[in-house]
Motif scaffolding. Sequence first.
Motif, PDB file in Angstrom:
ATOM      1  N   ARG A  95       0.923  -1.077   0.085  1.00  0.00           N
ATOM      2  CA  ARG A  95      -0.033   0.022   0.096  1.00  0.00           C
ATOM      3  C   ARG A  95       0.831   1.170  -0.205  1.00  0.00           C
ATOM      4  O   ARG A  95       1.885   1.251   0.813  1.00  0.00           O
ATOM      5  N   LEU A  97       1.178   5.573   0.070  1.00  0.00           N
ATOM      6  CA  LEU A  97       0.426   6.708   0.616  1.00  0.00           C
ATOM      7  C   LEU A  97       1.347   7.869  -0.221  1.00  0.00           C
ATOM      8  O   LEU A  97       2.451   8.091  -0.229  1.00  0.00           O
ATOM      9  N   GLU A 116      -2.475  -0.937  -3.459  1.00  0.00           N
ATOM     10  CA  GLU A 116      -3.394   0.348  -3.356  1.00  0.00           C
ATOM     11  C   GLU A 116      -2.621   1.651  -3.295  1.00  0.00           C
ATOM     12  O   GLU A 116      -1.459   1.437  -2.434  1.00  0.00           O
ATOM     13  N   CYS A 118      -3.293   5.556  -2.039  1.00  0.00           N
ATOM     14  CA  CYS A 118      -4.046   6.741  -1.558  1.00  0.00           C
ATOM     15  C   CYS A 118      -3.158   7.984  -1.700  1.00  0.00           C
ATOM     16  O   CYS A 118      -1.958   8.208  -1.264  1.00  0.00           O
ATOM     17  N   ASP A 143      -7.207   6.232  -4.533  1.00  0.00           N
ATOM     18  CA  ASP A 143      -8.080   6.941  -3.986  1.00  0.00           C
ATOM     19  C   ASP A 143      -7.424   8.411  -3.815  1.00  0.00           C
ATOM     20  O   ASP A 143      -6.419   8.464  -2.937  1.00  0.00           O
ATOM     21  N   TRP A 153      -2.518  10.217   6.450  1.00  0.00           N
ATOM     22  CA  TRP A 153      -3.840   9.797   6.261  1.00  0.00           C
ATOM     23  C   TRP A 153      -4.219   8.686   7.511  1.00  0.00           C
ATOM     24  O   TRP A 153      -4.046   7.647   7.154  1.00  0.00           O
ATOM     25  N   GLU A 155      -6.583   7.675   9.077  1.00  0.00           N
ATOM     26  CA  GLU A 155      -7.531   6.823   9.093  1.00  0.00           C
ATOM     27  C   GLU A 155      -7.384   5.520   8.241  1.00  0.00           C
ATOM     28  O   GLU A 155      -7.992   4.426   8.024  1.00  0.00           O
ATOM     29  N   GLY A 156      -6.209   5.574   7.268  1.00  0.00           N
ATOM     30  CA  GLY A 156      -5.807   4.742   6.413  1.00  0.00           C
ATOM     31  C   GLY A 156      -4.781   3.496   6.976  1.00  0.00           C
ATOM     32  O   GLY A 156      -4.481   2.606   6.387  1.00  0.00           O
TER      33      GLY A 156
END
Length: 225
Positions: A95, A97, A116, A118, A143, A153, A155-156
């Motif tokens: 993931r 960011l 993913e 973000c 996203d 982030w 909440e991620g």
Amino acid sequence: MHGEVVRAVKESKRSKRSRFLRDAMVDVQIAGRGIRSRRVLLAMRQVPREVFLGRRFAEAAYEDSAVPIPKGQTISQPYIVARMLEAAAIAKSERVLEIGAGSGYLAALAAKLGREVCALERHEALVERARSRLRHLGCRNVDVRHGDGTAGWPEGGQFDVILVSAAGAETPAVLKTQLTLLGRLVIPIGDPNGVQWLTKLTREPDGSFIEERIEEVRFVPLISG
């Protein structure tokens, strides 16, 4: 804006010239300057940089330079983007960011490499612009949100890789807490109006960080709020 994006994507998909220029960019500016990651080189051959620029600057898409986008921001020089991605060494399962999404170009590349992405952008007008381009290119694992990148982030949860596309005098402490153990954070560090160094921080199993300077760069400032 929607119509402009659709036209740009369609033209890019059809254009042999675009593919030729993109391959030349990768061969000369990126591989030719020492980038060796096959996955990074492939991603940069696949993502059309001109889609992320306004019509005014589309002809400059594959030049060896940063290019202006709205709100006083820039889309970074292709070689520097590749340098960041190679340093980050994004695995398929990871993931990512991104802080400072801008036009969405780096997010599109990271989406080719990781599971993913973000992405945060402080200029609300750029958020929909980036979303639209990513959507029309089929980047379903990205996203993009409007927010203060210096806060990360939260909440991620934690991320395996954090890419910061703006320069600060130091790495925001909160971003370090959002990095997994063995995660990598790539950020320009230094005077926002002077010398900056692209820097890689790796979080060790004991929670400490190893810092590595990569090379001198110039980015727009990392601004809170």
